[in-house]
Write a protein that holds these residues in place. Structure first.
Motif, PDB file in Angstrom:
ATOM      1  N   VAL A  49     -23.058   8.710 -40.299  1.00 32.99           N
ATOM      2  CA  VAL A  49     -22.950   7.346 -39.780  1.00 32.99           C
ATOM      3  C   VAL A  49     -22.271   6.443 -40.801  1.00 32.99           C
ATOM      4  O   VAL A  49     -21.356   5.677 -40.479  1.00 32.99           O
ATOM      5  N   LEU A  50     -22.696   6.524 -42.051  1.00 33.78           N
ATOM      6  CA  LEU A  50     -22.148   5.653 -43.083  1.00 33.78           C
ATOM      7  C   LEU A  50     -20.675   5.958 -43.365  1.00 33.78           C
ATOM      8  O   LEU A  50     -19.848   5.050 -43.458  1.00 33.78           O
ATOM      9  N   VAL A  51     -20.345   7.229 -43.479  1.00 33.94           N
ATOM     10  CA  VAL A  51     -18.973   7.608 -43.804  1.00 33.94           C
ATOM     11  C   VAL A  51     -18.044   7.353 -42.614  1.00 33.94           C
ATOM     12  O   VAL A  51     -16.952   6.791 -42.761  1.00 33.94           O
ATOM     13  N   GLN A  64     -20.219  -1.561 -35.735  1.00 35.16           N
ATOM     14  CA  GLN A  64     -21.546  -1.464 -36.343  1.00 35.16           C
ATOM     15  C   GLN A  64     -21.900   0.008 -36.540  1.00 35.16           C
ATOM     16  O   GLN A  64     -21.900   0.789 -35.585  1.00 35.16           O
ATOM     17  N   ALA A  65     -22.203   0.357 -37.790  1.00 33.33           N
ATOM     18  CA  ALA A  65     -22.620   1.718 -38.136  1.00 33.33           C
ATOM     19  C   ALA A  65     -23.852   1.589 -39.003  1.00 33.33           C
ATOM     20  O   ALA A  65     -23.765   1.454 -40.218  1.00 33.33           O
ATOM     21  N   ASP A  66     -25.005   1.614 -38.365  1.00 29.69           N
ATOM     22  CA  ASP A  66     -26.280   1.351 -39.023  1.00 29.69           C
ATOM     23  C   ASP A  66     -27.117   2.624 -38.970  1.00 29.69           C
ATOM     24  O   ASP A  66     -27.534   3.052 -37.894  1.00 29.69           O
ATOM     25  N   PRO A  67     -27.389   3.256 -40.125  1.00 32.04           N
ATOM     26  CA  PRO A  67     -28.020   4.577 -40.117  1.00 32.04           C
ATOM     27  C   PRO A  67     -29.519   4.579 -39.872  1.00 32.04           C
ATOM     28  O   PRO A  67     -30.197   5.540 -40.215  1.00 32.04           O
ATOM     29  N   VAL A  69     -32.869   4.528 -37.234  1.00 32.59           N
ATOM     30  CA  VAL A  69     -33.254   4.926 -35.889  1.00 32.59           C
ATOM     31  C   VAL A  69     -33.327   3.674 -35.018  1.00 32.59           C
ATOM     32  O   VAL A  69     -33.764   2.602 -35.449  1.00 32.59           O
ATOM     33  N   ASN A  70     -32.868   3.806 -33.777  1.00 28.33           N
ATOM     34  CA  ASN A  70     -32.742   2.711 -32.813  1.00 28.33           C
ATOM     35  C   ASN A  70     -31.584   1.779 -33.124  1.00 28.33           C
ATOM     36  O   ASN A  70     -31.464   0.708 -32.533  1.00 28.33           O
ATOM     37  N   GLN A  71     -30.735   2.181 -34.054  1.00 31.41           N
ATOM     38  CA  GLN A  71     -29.487   1.477 -34.296  1.00 31.41           C
ATOM     39  C   GLN A  71     -28.365   2.477 -34.003  1.00 31.41           C
ATOM     40  O   GLN A  71     -28.135   2.794 -32.856  1.00 31.41           O
ATOM     41  N   SER A  72     -27.712   3.037 -35.026  1.00 30.62           N
ATOM     42  CA  SER A  72     -26.714   4.068 -34.733  1.00 30.62           C
ATOM     43  C   SER A  72     -27.357   5.413 -34.403  1.00 30.62           C
ATOM     44  O   SER A  72     -26.743   6.243 -33.734  1.00 30.62           O
ATOM     45  N   LEU A  73     -28.568   5.642 -34.865  1.00 26.39           N
ATOM     46  CA  LEU A  73     -29.282   6.876 -34.539  1.00 26.39           C
ATOM     47  C   LEU A  73     -30.204   6.631 -33.349  1.00 26.39           C
ATOM     48  O   LEU A  73     -31.079   5.765 -33.402  1.00 26.39           O
ATOM     49  N   PHE A  74     -29.996   7.388 -32.278  1.00 24.25           N
ATOM     50  CA  PHE A  74     -30.915   7.306 -31.152  1.00 24.25           C
ATOM     51  C   PHE A  74     -32.241   7.974 -31.518  1.00 24.25           C
ATOM     52  O   PHE A  74     -32.275   8.931 -32.299  1.00 24.25           O
ATOM     53  N   TRP A  98     -21.064   0.775 -32.317  1.00 20.00           N
ATOM     54  CA  TRP A  98     -20.724  -0.224 -31.311  1.00 20.00           C
ATOM     55  C   TRP A  98     -20.013  -1.421 -31.926  1.00 20.00           C
ATOM     56  O   TRP A  98     -20.104  -1.689 -33.116  1.00 20.00           O
ATOM     57  N   GLU A  99     -19.314  -2.133 -31.052  1.00 14.66           N
ATOM     58  CA  GLU A  99     -18.545  -3.284 -31.499  1.00 14.66           C
ATOM     59  C   GLU A  99     -18.581  -4.353 -30.421  1.00 14.66           C
ATOM     60  O   GLU A  99     -18.383  -4.052 -29.244  1.00 14.66           O
ATOM     61  N   GLY A 100     -18.817  -5.595 -30.818  1.00 15.95           N
ATOM     62  CA  GLY A 100     -18.796  -6.687 -29.872  1.00 15.95           C
ATOM     63  C   GLY A 100     -20.063  -7.509 -29.896  1.00 15.95           C
ATOM     64  O   GLY A 100     -21.034  -7.167 -30.576  1.00 15.95           O
ATOM     65  N   PRO A 101     -20.089  -8.585 -29.134  1.00 18.34           N
ATOM     66  CA  PRO A 101     -21.254  -9.455 -29.078  1.00 18.34           C
ATOM     67  C   PRO A 101     -22.349  -8.855 -28.201  1.00 18.34           C
ATOM     68  O   PRO A 101     -22.088  -8.028 -27.334  1.00 18.34           O
TER      69      PRO A 101
END
Length: 234
Positions: A49-51, A64-67, A69-74, A98-101
């Motif tokens: 996710v970070l890379v 948005q790349a947030d490592p 859980v419940n962000q970039s990780l389901f 994801w990207e956007g408002p």
């Protein structure tokens, strides 16, 4: 704060864990194998996710790349409240950039989905929220936004690698012309591109980052159109 580490690939144990979980999908088994989940799933997934997020920002500055859980990780836990299937865990890894408002699942973004036998990559919006569906329909028939969408879809599907999903309705919505050249797109309640392949060898090395980026880049025209849509609908 999760420490940023370079991504060096998943291991064969990653796929084996999900195969074993599918055969032993209960809390007792999972808790006794939690350390394997953390080592072979969570740790490399967070690094990816970070890379991958860092590389994606070269063309999508606000992705948005947030490592977490419940962000970039389901979440691995399934929501079984309204399902006949009461097995508690998913048997795949899913990541979201994801990207956007707005809330993350109401934005367009890039999707990574790994199962023991296959890898799926996608881009777009899986399901439009209520506040966006009317703006989407107006955009489909708009004299500027409609042709731009058709062009974006042609660019994404032109090489034959990606399919388009999200078709849901059987009839053209009320107040829209069923003979419009984009009428078929009015039947969608989400819009996304995707590709599915057997697990590639790149999964087991840092080459997975370039593998994903190459495919995400090819889907970017659709993502960009949808990003503009979410901004208009905000």
């Amino acid at each position: 704060m999760i420490e940023a580490r370079e991504f060096t690939g998943f291991k064969p144990e990653t796929l084996r864990f999900f195969r074993d979980l599918a055969a032993n999908n209960d809390k007792l088994w999972f808790e006794s194998h939690r350390s394997e989940y953390e080592e072979h799933i969570l740790t490399p997934a967070r690094s990816l996710v970070l890379v991958l997020g860092r590389r994606l920002r070269k063309t999508a500055a606000r992705v948005q790349a947030d490592p977490r859980v419940n962000q970039s990780l389901f979440r691995l836990n399934r929501d079984t409240r309204f399902s006949r299937d009461k097995t508690p865990y998913k048997t795949h890894l899913a990541l979201w950039f994801w990207e956007g408002p707005g809330p993350r699942m109401e934005c367009s973004g890039y999707y990574f989905h790994l199962e023991p036998q296959r890898l799926m990559l996608g881009a777009g919006v899986y399901r439009f929220p209520d506040r966006m569906i009317e703006e989407y329909r107006r955009s489909v028939v708009h004299p500027k936004h409609g042709p731009a969408l058709a062009k974006a879809l042609d660019r994404v599907t032109g090489g034959g690698l990606f399919t388009i999903g999200g078709r849901h309705f059987k009839k053209t919505p009320r107040d829209f012309d069923p003979s419009h050249k984009n009428a078929d797109l009015l039947l969608y309640n989400g819009l996304y591109a995707g590709t599915e392949t057997p697990v590639p060898e790149e999964l087991f090395s840092d080459l997975l980052v370039d593998y994903c980026l190459d495919r995400f880049e090819k889907m970017r025209p659709l993502h960009q159109w949808l990003l503009a849509l979410t901004q208009r609908a905000a």
